[in-house]
Write an enzyme that holds these catalytic residues in place. Structure first.
Site, short mmCIF file in Angstrom:
data_model
loop_
_atom_site.label_atom_id
_atom_site.label_comp_id
_atom_site.label_asym_id
_atom_site.label_seq_id
_atom_site.Cartn_x
_atom_site.Cartn_y
_atom_site.Cartn_z
N PRO A 135 43.52 38.45 38.28
CA PRO A 135 42.23 39.10 38.07
C PRO A 135 41.43 38.40 36.98
O PRO A 135 41.97 38.05 35.93
CB PRO A 135 42.62 40.52 37.64
N GLU A 136 40.15 38.17 37.26
CA GLU A 136 39.27 37.52 36.29
C GLU A 136 38.29 38.55 35.74
O GLU A 136 38.42 39.75 36.00
CB GLU A 136 38.55 36.35 36.96
#
Length: 283
Positions: free
Chosen positions: A2-3
């Site tokens: 996840p960014e």
């Protein structure tokens, strides 16, 4: 992994669902997920009967501000990093327990916040009252400015990239250059700005840096509006997939036609990471 958009999506969901909810208990199913304190009992004593005031995001870290309501005395901070496969899910306690559930935080009305993590790289911290989160969650101290902060200017980005003799794609993944950006959105921002991922930072022209600065913000905003990207197993706090992947410009689209010119998207590896780009649209 996840960014920024995925973590921001989770933060917004948590702020909609968990604020002013009293923590009544905790269960740690995988001890190494707990980065601090090492004692589950200390964690339980520290957070029991505390309330979540608000959730913050720093780069890819989530930070819950805790207090003992109604006195508003600080109960410290709860820090979470999802790493590669971490999920925070707001569920009813009767929901079947997923086999990759690592930590459970119990609340009233039979609700709980579950940390589910298949690869087990995710971490959770409790920071006691009066202690700076950076002193416990040491990764926070290494973060650059956030792309949405006033400090993230064209001049700032140019200064960070100046004299760096490495590929711009590699530089963008460095959390000491810009916080929260990862492989997906670095590829997307480079495409929108028309810059090849292999271009050395020292060879970038001022107008390219200006376009890149604008496109970083543009692509992050677009992904947040779409609820993030789900290429592997990202879910928001309600268990819903993100939608950005269906409209990505280049990421994970090797061999498919460019959405602008129709040229097949290329995939190469730079410093061990996959990079996707269009040979016609990026120079």
């Amino acid at each position: 992994m996840p960014e920024l958009p995925e973590v921001e999506t989770v933060r917004r969901g948590l702020n909609q669902l968990t604020l002013n909810q009293e923590i009544t208990g905790v269960q740690v199913l995988l001890h190494r997920t707990l980065a601090h304190p090492f004692s589950v009992e200390e964690l339980f004593i520290g957070i029991k009967e505390s309330f979540i005031v608000t959730w913050h995001r720093r780069g890819k870290y989530l930070l819950a501000e805790l207090s003992f309501s109604p006195s508003a005395l600080s109960a410290g901070w709860l820090g979470v990093h999802l790493r590669m496969t971490g999920q925070l899910l707001w569920l009813h306690r009767d929901e079947p327990l997923h086999k990759h559930t690592r930590v459970r935080f119990f609340f009233g009305d039979e609700r709980e916040l579950r940390f589910v993590d298949q690869r087990t790289f995710g971490q959770i911290w409790w920071v006691p009252p009066g202690v700076a989160p950076e002193s416990i969650i040491t990764g926070l101290g290494k973060l650059a400015v956030d792309p949405f902060s006033p400090e993230f200017t064209v001049e700032y980005l140019a200064l960070k990239l100046r004299n760096r003799r490495r590929a711009i794609k590699t530089a963008l993944l460095d959390q000491s250059v810009v916080a929260g950006l990862g492989n997906i959105y670095a590829d997307e921002a480079l495409f929108l700005s028309g810059v090849l991922p292999e271009t050395l930072c020292t060879n970038l022209q001022p107008e390219q840096i200006e376009r890149l600065h604008s496109c970083i913000i543009q692509v992050l905003k677009a992904s947040i509006e779409a609820g993030g990207t789900t290429f592997s197993n990202f879910l928001n706090v309600k268990g819903v997939n993100g939608n950005y992947g269906g409209v990505a410009w280049v990421y994970n689209r090797a061999g498919e036609p460019c959405r602008v010119c129709g040229t097949p998207i290329q995939r190469i590896r730079i410093a061990g990471r996959s990079s996707h780009y269009c040979v016609q649209c990026q120079r």
